[in-house]
Motif scaffolding. Structure first.
Motif, PDB file in Angstrom:
ATOM      1  N   LYS A  43       0.851  -1.188   0.000  1.00 14.48           N
ATOM      2  CA  LYS A  43       0.000   0.000   0.000  1.00 14.48           C
ATOM      3  C   LYS A  43       0.887   1.239   0.000  1.00 14.48           C
ATOM      4  O   LYS A  43       1.951   1.254   0.601  1.00 14.48           O
ATOM      5  CB  LYS A  43      -0.922   0.005   1.212  1.00 14.48           C
ATOM      6  CG  LYS A  43      -1.932  -1.124   1.155  1.00 14.48           C
ATOM      7  CD  LYS A  43      -2.863  -1.098   2.329  1.00 14.48           C
ATOM      8  CE  LYS A  43      -3.832  -2.274   2.255  1.00 14.48           C
ATOM      9  NZ  LYS A  43      -4.662  -2.375   3.431  1.00 14.48           N
ATOM     10  N   SER A  45       1.274   3.987   1.604  1.00 15.99           N
ATOM     11  CA  SER A  45       1.020   4.749   2.822  1.00 15.99           C
ATOM     12  C   SER A  45       1.909   5.991   2.843  1.00 15.99           C
ATOM     13  O   SER A  45       2.873   6.111   2.068  1.00 15.99           O
ATOM     14  CB  SER A  45       1.338   3.888   4.042  1.00 15.99           C
ATOM     15  OG  SER A  45       2.725   3.592   4.075  1.00 15.99           O
ATOM     16  N   THR A  46       1.611   6.891   3.741  1.00 13.26           N
ATOM     17  CA  THR A  46       2.425   8.097   3.886  1.00 13.26           C
ATOM     18  C   THR A  46       3.865   7.726   4.202  1.00 13.26           C
ATOM     19  O   THR A  46       4.800   8.303   3.630  1.00 13.26           O
ATOM     20  CB  THR A  46       1.846   9.000   4.992  1.00 13.26           C
ATOM     21  OG1 THR A  46       0.506   9.355   4.634  1.00 13.26           O
ATOM     22  CG2 THR A  46       2.676  10.257   5.177  1.00 13.26           C
ATOM     23  N   THR A  48       5.483   5.008   3.401  1.00  9.36           N
ATOM     24  CA  THR A  48       6.112   4.457   2.195  1.00  9.36           C
ATOM     25  C   THR A  48       6.451   5.565   1.215  1.00  9.36           C
ATOM     26  O   THR A  48       7.560   5.616   0.660  1.00  9.36           O
ATOM     27  CB  THR A  48       5.201   3.410   1.526  1.00  9.36           C
ATOM     28  OG1 THR A  48       5.017   2.316   2.444  1.00  9.36           O
ATOM     29  CG2 THR A  48       5.792   2.890   0.233  1.00  9.36           C
TER      30      THR A  48
END
Length: 58
Positions: A43, A45-46, A48
């Motif tokens: 995903k 995500s912030t 990542t």
């Protein structure tokens, strides 16, 4: 496409840089996340995106 380009520039092969979250892109995301002690869930995500150096702003 920015995520795919960032993955590629960091040595992870996301496949075609076409903006599609393909199986190959997900696999590259998981490998990147594992290597950076992030949840390997593919995903964006912030955490990542930050690790990849990808900004949500244009």
């Amino acid at each position: 496409m920015r995520v795919q380009a960032a993955l590629y520039s960091k040595g992870y092969d996301p496949g075609a840089i076409d903006g599609v979250l393909s199986t190959q892109t997900k696999q590259a995301l998981r490998k990147f996340q594992s290597a950076h002690n992030l949840p390997a869930d593919a995903k964006m995500s912030t955490a990542t995106l930050n690790a990849l150096g990808v900004s949500l702003s244009p």
